[in-house]
Design a protein around this motif. Sequence first.
Motif, PDB file in Angstrom:
ATOM      1  N   ARG A 103       0.955  -1.334   0.059  1.00 29.16           N
ATOM      2  CA  ARG A 103       0.043   0.117   0.078  1.00 29.16           C
ATOM      3  C   ARG A 103       0.879   1.259  -0.006  1.00 29.16           C
ATOM      4  NH1 ARG A 103      -3.591   1.899   4.446  1.00 29.16           N
ATOM      5  NH2 ARG A 103      -2.695   0.358   5.777  1.00 29.16           N
ATOM      6  N   LEU A 104       2.139   1.207   0.728  1.00 35.44           N
ATOM      7  CA  LEU A 104       2.842   2.255   0.940  1.00 35.44           C
ATOM      8  C   LEU A 104       3.880   2.351  -0.182  1.00 35.44           C
ATOM      9  CD1 LEU A 104       3.213   2.484   4.434  1.00 35.44           C
ATOM     10  CD2 LEU A 104       1.894   3.741   2.961  1.00 35.44           C
ATOM     11  N   ARG A 105       3.847   1.633  -1.060  1.00 35.75           N
ATOM     12  CA  ARG A 105       4.790   1.372  -2.460  1.00 35.75           C
ATOM     13  C   ARG A 105       6.092   1.196  -1.867  1.00 35.75           C
ATOM     14  NH1 ARG A 105       2.348   3.258  -7.303  1.00 35.75           N
ATOM     15  NH2 ARG A 105       0.138   2.506  -7.249  1.00 35.75           N
ATOM     16  N   HIS A 106       6.402   0.297  -0.975  1.00 35.02           N
ATOM     17  CA  HIS A 106       8.029  -0.063  -0.762  1.00 35.02           C
ATOM     18  C   HIS A 106       8.058  -1.344  -1.554  1.00 35.02           C
ATOM     19  CE1 HIS A 106       8.719   2.925   2.448  1.00 35.02           C
ATOM     20  NE2 HIS A 106       7.273   2.439   2.904  1.00 35.02           N
ATOM     21  N   ASP A 107       8.258  -0.837  -2.962  1.00 38.21           N
ATOM     22  CA  ASP A 107       8.426  -2.085  -3.883  1.00 38.21           C
ATOM     23  C   ASP A 107       9.840  -2.793  -3.733  1.00 38.21           C
ATOM     24  OD1 ASP A 107       5.889  -1.291  -4.785  1.00 38.21           O
ATOM     25  OD2 ASP A 107       6.733   0.150  -6.372  1.00 38.21           O
ATOM     26  N   ASN A 108      10.712  -2.304  -3.300  1.00 39.98           N
ATOM     27  CA  ASN A 108      12.201  -3.022  -3.036  1.00 39.98           C
ATOM     28  C   ASN A 108      12.218  -3.846  -1.831  1.00 39.98           C
ATOM     29  OD1 ASN A 108      12.033  -0.838  -1.534  1.00 39.98           O
ATOM     30  ND2 ASN A 108      14.148  -0.307  -1.805  1.00 39.98           N
ATOM     31  N   VAL A 109      10.917  -4.269  -1.298  1.00 36.20           N
ATOM     32  CA  VAL A 109      11.104  -5.287  -0.009  1.00 36.20           C
ATOM     33  C   VAL A 109      10.317  -6.609  -0.706  1.00 36.20           C
ATOM     34  CG1 VAL A 109      10.194  -5.699   2.336  1.00 36.20           C
ATOM     35  CG2 VAL A 109      10.706  -3.108   1.500  1.00 36.20           C
ATOM     36  N   ARG A 110      11.106  -7.679  -0.347  1.00 35.11           N
ATOM     37  CA  ARG A 110      10.615  -8.843  -0.577  1.00 35.11           C
ATOM     38  C   ARG A 110      10.400  -9.792   0.726  1.00 35.11           C
ATOM     39  NH1 ARG A 110      14.052 -10.641  -5.559  1.00 35.11           N
ATOM     40  NH2 ARG A 110      14.606  -8.368  -5.904  1.00 35.11           N
ATOM     41  N   ILE A 111       9.333 -10.478   0.927  1.00 32.92           N
ATOM     42  CA  ILE A 111       8.815 -10.836   2.152  1.00 32.92           C
ATOM     43  C   ILE A 111       9.058 -12.506   1.832  1.00 32.92           C
ATOM     44  CG2 ILE A 111       7.655 -11.120   4.347  1.00 32.92           C
ATOM     45  CD1 ILE A 111       6.722  -8.418   3.881  1.00 32.92           C
ATOM     46  N   ARG A 112       9.550 -13.131   3.047  1.00 33.36           N
ATOM     47  CA  ARG A 112       9.358 -14.688   2.832  1.00 33.36           C
ATOM     48  C   ARG A 112       9.027 -15.112   4.026  1.00 33.36           C
ATOM     49  NH1 ARG A 112      11.925 -19.345   3.788  1.00 33.36           N
ATOM     50  NH2 ARG A 112      14.009 -18.313   4.549  1.00 33.36           N
ATOM     51  N   SER A 113       8.045 -16.042   4.119  1.00 29.66           N
ATOM     52  CA  SER A 113       7.540 -16.769   5.343  1.00 29.66           C
ATOM     53  C   SER A 113       8.413 -18.173   5.677  1.00 29.66           C
ATOM     54  CB  SER A 113       6.057 -16.765   5.382  1.00 29.66           C
ATOM     55  OG  SER A 113       5.740 -17.909   6.210  1.00 29.66           O
ATOM     56  N   GLY A 114       9.059 -18.075   6.752  1.00 31.77           N
ATOM     57  CA  GLY A 114       9.806 -19.147   7.227  1.00 31.77           C
ATOM     58  C   GLY A 114      10.829 -18.954   8.354  1.00 31.77           C
ATOM     59  N   ASP A 115      11.436 -20.069   8.501  1.00 30.96           N
ATOM     60  CA  ASP A 115      12.620 -19.680   9.747  1.00 30.96           C
ATOM     61  C   ASP A 115      13.662 -18.890   9.156  1.00 30.96           C
ATOM     62  OD1 ASP A 115      14.328 -19.958  11.726  1.00 30.96           O
ATOM     63  OD2 ASP A 115      14.700 -22.153  11.779  1.00 30.96           O
ATOM     64  N   GLY A 116      13.956 -17.657   9.650  1.00 28.43           N
ATOM     65  CA  GLY A 116      14.907 -16.808   9.286  1.00 28.43           C
ATOM     66  C   GLY A 116      16.251 -17.164   9.764  1.00 28.43           C
ATOM     67  N   ALA A 117      16.319 -18.328  10.763  1.00 24.98           N
ATOM     68  CA  ALA A 117      17.796 -18.614  11.201  1.00 24.98           C
ATOM     69  C   ALA A 117      18.585 -19.632   9.966  1.00 24.98           C
ATOM     70  CB  ALA A 117      17.615 -19.479  12.341  1.00 24.98           C
TER      71      ALA A 117
END
Length: 214
Positions: free
Chosen positions: A127-141
């Motif tokens: 919504r805020l147009r932060h188009d250079n952010v990718r998000i993945r759901s999972g264990d970040g470790a």
Amino acid sequence: MTLLHACPATERRHAMVEFQLRARGIEDPGVLAAMGSVERELFVPSALRARAYDDEPLPIGFGQTISQPYVVALMVEALELSGDHRVLEIGTGSGYAAAVKSMVAAEVWSVERNELLAARARSTLDRLRHDNVRIRSGDGACGWPGETQFDAISIAAATGSVPAALLEHLAPAGRMVLPLGDPHGDQKLVLVTREGTDYREEELTDVRFVPLVG
Ligand code: SAH
């Protein structure tokens, strides 16, 4: 035309930058500008909007919190991000810190273990147009499988030791910031700098983060 009243959220945001950040020693102009422009009130539950610029973490559901503004600024400043950097973030939470980083880095790759928080952060950032952010759901470790190295890494959840996969993800001369210590107690915010095959650690301040789970 004279505007007699600025939007209250804008005023509170500018006061936050002056009195919580600049007055405490945050001086990177890019970080101050990013903190001065990201609308933090859109990343907190609507019932807490009036407190969005308070000097404290706030609950975002699922037992998790959006970090105190000063801690977000301190972490981003410590990473010394620039417009060609790729940054890996562990613990997207509300997406607020990712939004701040997205304004001073080229790309933000953010991992969140809670699928609902990840989805909510995705929609706020879209919504805020932060188009250079990718998000993945999972264990970040485990890092970001398939990716090699990042110029900077930030971990927004407490751990007793740095996950090996994340050390491997850190590029030569890369910088990592994380809360290190008792995941259920007090931690130090630590800056890890990679120098060839060595990792140098520097303590920045005392912090309390939610635990890195998994
Ligand atoms: N900086 C965020 C706040 C993060 S709170 C903001 O601006 O809102 C810490 C987040 O780390 C929580 O959302 C929690 O679900 C997530 N987390 C905890 N352990 C994790 C793991 N192993 N991998 C990915 N995310 C994790």
